[in-house]
Design a protein around this motif. Structure first.
Motif, PDB file in Angstrom:
ATOM      1  N   GLY B 165       0.716  -1.300   0.085  1.00 23.51           N
ATOM      2  CA  GLY B 165       0.272   0.032  -0.467  1.00 23.51           C
ATOM      3  C   GLY B 165       1.097   1.142  -0.353  1.00 23.51           C
ATOM      4  N   PRO B 166       0.590   2.595   0.060  1.00 20.16           N
ATOM      5  CA  PRO B 166       0.813   3.066   0.283  1.00 20.16           C
ATOM      6  C   PRO B 166       2.524   3.575   1.280  1.00 20.16           C
ATOM      7  CG  PRO B 166      -0.992   4.486   0.340  1.00 20.16           C
ATOM      8  CD  PRO B 166      -1.298   2.532   0.249  1.00 20.16           C
ATOM      9  N   GLY B 167       2.508   2.534   2.297  1.00 12.69           N
ATOM     10  CA  GLY B 167       3.429   2.696   2.744  1.00 12.69           C
ATOM     11  C   GLY B 167       4.983   2.091   2.769  1.00 12.69           C
ATOM     12  N   GLY B 168       4.750   1.194   1.511  1.00  7.08           N
ATOM     13  CA  GLY B 168       5.861   0.802   0.927  1.00  7.08           C
ATOM     14  C   GLY B 168       5.974   1.675  -0.896  1.00  7.08           C
ATOM     15  N   GLU B 169       4.670   1.916  -0.850  1.00  8.87           N
ATOM     16  CA  GLU B 169       5.509   3.294  -1.907  1.00  8.87           C
ATOM     17  C   GLU B 169       5.958   4.334  -1.161  1.00  8.87           C
ATOM     18  OE1 GLU B 169       1.401   4.005  -3.036  1.00  8.87           O
ATOM     19  OE2 GLU B 169       1.014   2.294  -3.917  1.00  8.87           O
ATOM     20  N   HIS B 170       5.395   4.593  -0.823  1.00  9.74           N
ATOM     21  CA  HIS B 170       6.795   5.893   0.415  1.00  9.74           C
ATOM     22  C   HIS B 170       8.124   4.970   1.195  1.00  9.74           C
ATOM     23  CE1 HIS B 170       2.229   7.831   0.334  1.00  9.74           C
ATOM     24  NE2 HIS B 170       3.134   8.518  -0.514  1.00  9.74           N
ATOM     25  N   LEU B 171       8.872   4.006   0.941  1.00 10.48           N
ATOM     26  CA  LEU B 171       9.608   3.940   1.030  1.00 10.48           C
ATOM     27  C   LEU B 171      10.061   3.884   2.599  1.00 10.48           C
ATOM     28  CD1 LEU B 171      11.232   5.571  -1.427  1.00 10.48           C
ATOM     29  CD2 LEU B 171      10.911   3.254  -1.949  1.00 10.48           C
ATOM     30  N   VAL B 172       8.650   3.551   3.276  1.00  8.58           N
ATOM     31  CA  VAL B 172       8.253   3.312   5.078  1.00  8.58           C
ATOM     32  C   VAL B 172       9.765   2.643   5.082  1.00  8.58           C
ATOM     33  CG1 VAL B 172       7.522   3.353   7.179  1.00  8.58           C
ATOM     34  CG2 VAL B 172       6.335   4.935   5.516  1.00  8.58           C
ATOM     35  N   ARG B 173      10.647   2.494   5.779  1.00 10.45           N
ATOM     36  CA  ARG B 173      11.707   0.920   6.044  1.00 10.45           C
ATOM     37  C   ARG B 173      11.430   0.133   6.110  1.00 10.45           C
ATOM     38  NH1 ARG B 173      16.970   3.006   4.246  1.00 10.45           N
ATOM     39  NH2 ARG B 173      16.910   5.142   3.925  1.00 10.45           N
ATOM     40  N   TYR B 174      10.444   0.668   7.420  1.00 10.52           N
ATOM     41  CA  TYR B 174       9.554  -1.115   7.527  1.00 10.52           C
ATOM     42  C   TYR B 174       8.202  -1.437   7.401  1.00 10.52           C
ATOM     43  CZ  TYR B 174       7.989   2.767  10.959  1.00 10.52           C
ATOM     44  OH  TYR B 174       7.732   4.099  11.318  1.00 10.52           O
ATOM     45  N   ALA B 175       7.779  -1.015   6.339  1.00 12.01           N
ATOM     46  CA  ALA B 175       7.102  -1.276   5.249  1.00 12.01           C
ATOM     47  C   ALA B 175       6.758  -3.013   5.113  1.00 12.01           C
ATOM     48  CB  ALA B 175       6.867  -0.729   3.508  1.00 12.01           C
ATOM     49  N   CYS B 176       5.936  -2.837   5.004  1.00 17.04           N
ATOM     50  CA  CYS B 176       5.612  -3.952   4.565  1.00 17.04           C
ATOM     51  C   CYS B 176       4.705  -5.526   3.748  1.00 17.04           C
ATOM     52  CB  CYS B 176       4.870  -4.904   5.607  1.00 17.04           C
ATOM     53  SG  CYS B 176       3.024  -4.990   6.337  1.00 17.04           S
TER      54      CYS B 176
END
Lengths: 620, 620
Positions: B165-176
């Protein structure tokens, strides 16, 4: 515990006639399993360092394992251990037949024999009744005579007897212990330890059935064995070890010839028990509960009378007295085997001591005045047979050879040491280290010196077809016979640990269970929720305990070495241009140490012992 | 190979749209097994050292194991791995659901994704057909929205989707990475790696049945599982992880509270999904072929709407957003869980980043001008939920917290580092190292930093009753929770190696197979004549490959350490007087290294790698 064990260890002190019974906790059984594991435990825990192996301070351990006496192929064996008078280090040997199962039926997992009797005795165990009986009238008798006298005295034909003959009584340093006349705990001189204690025999009779946790599973495994393995091995085992392979072994260079000096011979066929079965009236017998039936019985009328009650020669014996002594007379070899069993001396070491003396004789280091007129040349059958008698009775040159080649060479001097083919004082068995180079390294590291019961037979991993069982441990690719790389060392280590486990289970090597199947057997018998991982750690534990035992006795890394002979090629045959590369061999030894978690001197690290849950062994 | 695998590895290069299929030899499968084993192999073999984990040079591996997709409990999982943007070291996480089995049904054992797409795309795999499709219109959507659009576009409701989702797209370093909206490959930021490649989703559909070597044996194992285990676990798994245990965990000091600073709380009951099942409309669902049914589904109408399509919170999530943030509002925690799955960010790291910020806020290191007016105090549910949104979208303070506590503390400074509770950059999961001290050591050595998927839960060996499965590996006696002796280290090593194997099989930990039984499962599925010994060596191999990967990236022994906090006691509760003894802990780390065959700096020896048959890994 409910299953697999009797939960009783018998302790007999012959110095004060004290008989006691111990009940170890389950953890003890699970960590050390039995057989060589028990021997390693008791020797390391209870022996003082540097005692005389032939003195009263040595202890002699007879041990079974969880499977002993259970109705499944290969479960007929027991182990005999003590500090070795041959190597002055860890001593242990296994033996088949019926005695081990009978001890279990009497209700004991092991016997620890301490001290020294004032005069000859034998121990008589009938279920829980344990007696020390006078053996003065039996002392000096051959094993066959002694058996008859004991059975008569006890008025019981069904007893099983583990005993020594005159070889043990005369403290021949490689005297063996003989079960029911024809099965030998051959190596490391356990018969001499018996002799030193004035112990002629341990006689057992019992009527308890070993308890099995999962009978249905055991039946299934037994069926699977019969269906999958037995048929493949039938032809081979119909003639016992050595049957049909002697010529092939000679051709490839793996048949030790003339004290490991010469190469192939074109006469090996004459030693083959399959080809010559009629000449020796070959019959096959078996050990307890075993359908394999690999035990030879031979009967000969002339030129020597060979009594069938003493069984027949195994491969080791065929080679040790045959090609190794330059002798290609199967009847003579059968006679040699009979004499060794009569006198209780190890056929391998006896053959090797004679071949050593023959090579000395041919090199003029010994002469007829030393031998008492015997022309001790390679190929002289009559001389060989005479020498066996002399060794067993410690007569003339026999008295020197009864000390083993290492001590004999030190006594004879004049270059005799070049011909003393041993590691740590124990003579090599009949497997050529120039041919199987991993096994060569195994000879140097084995806790009992040169021997084949903790070792890798490189042929078992040399081809895709032969590697199947090793794959169970993750050795996935074939390895060359002369490979001494880390890959080979890894296979050797896994195999030696595995062998130590099998020696602890006192399971027969000829039962081709792979590690997973044998794990299933242990699970079915004991009810333990164990795995091949835990069991391999038992083997590793034993390899470390026995190592520490030897270090404590003063062995160093320098003692982990092969005789110089093996770094030169054979004089002829397939290995005429092949020897072991000393540099690679030394490097392989260093790899072995490090892979085991041992330091550069071959000393197990504290942490390795912790990992094996034997921190107590750190304090040696 | 005939059984257990598809014999096909799919390789997709997003930079040049090249799609290829590889067919490794059987030895590859047997040595590395699958899952974490494949990830370790490909990352170590194919990644250059010191690449940017969010650059095109990183590779993302999706991997199944031999059991994946076979009809047996626990076989519904897959692994996702890459160099981690959170730790800059080895990254890998496992995830349940149906996606892994579906990939296997499509005919692939693993996918290696390389390069970076020019614009957002997704990969569509339908059996042997592999397509790279445009995802421009899906980019920016939540996982739920994206799933709907993809299913519509493909006109197939039965596809399974692994996506960000958006967390991965925004490269949150702990995106799952999220499978089918509710199962997360949570740790080490694999979702950010997907995002960095412009890869929104991997969608699969297949119709091939995995081939099993011994169907009858597998059926027998399945029956044995149902008969022996299922009944014991039923009550527990009816409420999923955390059900019925929250209060007990708080009482004993094992429920992380207020960023691991405080001790027990008397409010933990309010977080218990069993006690409060009606409040959250708890229902249970399952993964592929699993009768355990441990996956929660929750539905809430007010004060927040929580959509049941996103499942429900696991224990880790309950604690991370609950007690760890001082929050005792189960509905708020359920909302937090829903948001994390919607945005594809790891609930553990997200909770820990928020608790870190809360502790900074309460210590005046952060204030309302930093938080955009949010009163970021422990216990403020609304603040927590707002912060999740900000992190996923990298807004304000959320942009800093999206970097993980290690980097955030470096940026915030002013003593914030004291509150950054991580190992190697990865935030601690919800198991208290002061309570389970072996696990504490495991946190420091695990290849992915602090985590519980390569670790010993000391409670599993703390009593005679709990130790049963460990006995299968030879750990025969219970060990205290705070024991850090060599005995404990041995148990930790065996367990970590075992876990690495389970991660390679991608078998679920909640299926209580003991090592022998799991070996039987592997044998039945693959037809390999393997053993627990060989399989444990696979685990050890992986622990060494991942170690080398991290060493190559510059990690040293100094990075194997716990935050200072754990060497002080809790502020209250059961562990108010208990902390970890630094000296014992350091000594235990040294024992760990030596027992593994690593040097004083934690570097695997050449010989250890030889022994594990990965000499190639020596050349790093």
């Amino acid at each position: 515990m409910e299953f697999g064990y009797s939960d009783k260890i018998l302790r007999v002190n012959l110095s004060n006639d004290k008989i006691s019974v111990e009940h170890p906790e389950e953890k003890f059984y699970r960590k050390y399993i039995g057989g060589e594991g028990f021997v390693a435990y008791y020797l390391l825990k209870e022996l003082k360092p540097n005692i005389d192996p032939l003195g009263p301070e040595n202890k002699l351990v007879f041990a079974t394992g969880p499977i002993t006496g259970v109705s499944i192929a290969g479960a007929g064996r027991n182990s005999v251990g003590a500090k070795s008078p041959l190597t002055n280090g860890f001593g242990e040997a296994e033996v088949g037949g019926y005695w081990g199962p009978e001890l279990k039926r009497a209700g004991f997992d092991a016997i620890i024999i301490e001290g020294k009797a004032k005069s000859p005795i034998f121990i008589w165990i009938k279920n829980e009744n344990v007696e020390i009986r006078d053996a003065s009238l039996i002392w000096g008798k051959t094993t066959g005579e002694a058996q008859q006298i004991i059975k008569n005295e006890l008025d019981d034909k069904l007893v099983h007897i583990s005993q020594i003959g005159p070889g043990g009584e005369h403290l021949v340093r490689y005297a063996c212990v003989i079960n029911d006349l024809r099965s030998a705990a051959g190596r490391t001189g356990m018969g001499a330890v018996m002799g030193s204690k004035n112990l002629k025999a341990v006689v057992v009779r019992g009527n308890k059935r070993p308890k099995v946790a999962n009978k249905e599973k055991l039946r299934e495994l037994r069926d699977s064995f019969s269906n999958n393995y037995l048929k493949n091995y039938k032809e081979y085992y119909s003639y016992g070890t050595g049957g049909g392979v002697m010529e092939m072994f000679a051709t490839i260079g793996n048949l030790p010839t003339r004290n490991f000096k010469a190469g192939g011979t074109n006469r090996a066929k004459t030693l083959d028990p399959k080809i010559n079965k009629e000449e020796i009236n070959l019959k096959m017998e078996t050990c307890f509960a075993c359908p394999i039936k690999c035990k030879k019985v031979v009967q000969i009328k002339e030129p020597w009378v060979v009594d069938p009650i003493y069984g027949g020669p195994e491969y080791e014996t065929l080679a040790a007295f045959g090609s190794n002594c330059g002798i290609y007379d199967l009847k003579a070899v059968c006679k040699a085997n009979e004499l060794c069993n009569k006198y209780s001396i190890d056929t391998i070491s006896t053959g090797m001591n004679i071949s050593f003396a023959m090579e000395c004789f041919e090199n003029n280091i010994l002469n007829e005045s030393d031998t008492g007129g015997i022309v001790l040349k390679f190929g002289n059958s009559q001389a060989m047979i005479q020498m066996i008698e002399k060794i067993a009775k410690r007569e003339g040159l026999g008295d020197i050879l009864a000390e083993g080649v290492k001590r004999a060479a030190e006594k004879i001097q004049n270059g005799a040491q070049e011909f003393a083919i041993h590691v740590k004082g124990q003579e090599l068995p009949m497997h050529e280290p120039r041919f199987k180079q991993g096994l060569g390294l195994g000879y140097t590291i084995s806790p009992t010196g040169a021997e084949h019961m903790h070792n890798l037979h490189d042929t078992a991993i040399a081809s895709e077809g032969s590697i199947a069982n090793f794959k169970t441990l993750g050795i996935l690719t074939p390895l060359q016979l002369d490979d001494l790389s880390a890959k080979k060392v890894r296979a050797l280590i896994y195999q030696m640990n595995w062998c130590a486990l099998v020696n602890a289970l006192v399971m027969c090597y000829f039962v081709p269970w792979n590690p997973f199947e044998l794990t299933e057997v242990v699970r079915a018998v004991t009810g333990w929720n164990t795995s091949t991982f835990e069991l391999m750690k038992v083997g590793e534990r034993i390899m470390n305990m026995t190592r520490i035992f030897n270090l404590r006795e003063g062995f160093t890394s320098d003692d982990d070495r092969l005789p110089d002979r093996f770094f030169q090629p054979h004089t002829s045959g397939a290995l005429a241009e092949t020897s072991i590369d000393l540099e690679k061999f030394s490097e392989a030894k260093n790899i072995y140490y490090e892979m085991m978690g041992w330091d550069k001197n071959g000393v197990p690290s504290k942490i390795k012992l912790d990992e094996l849950d034997i921190s107590w062994a750190n304090s040696f």
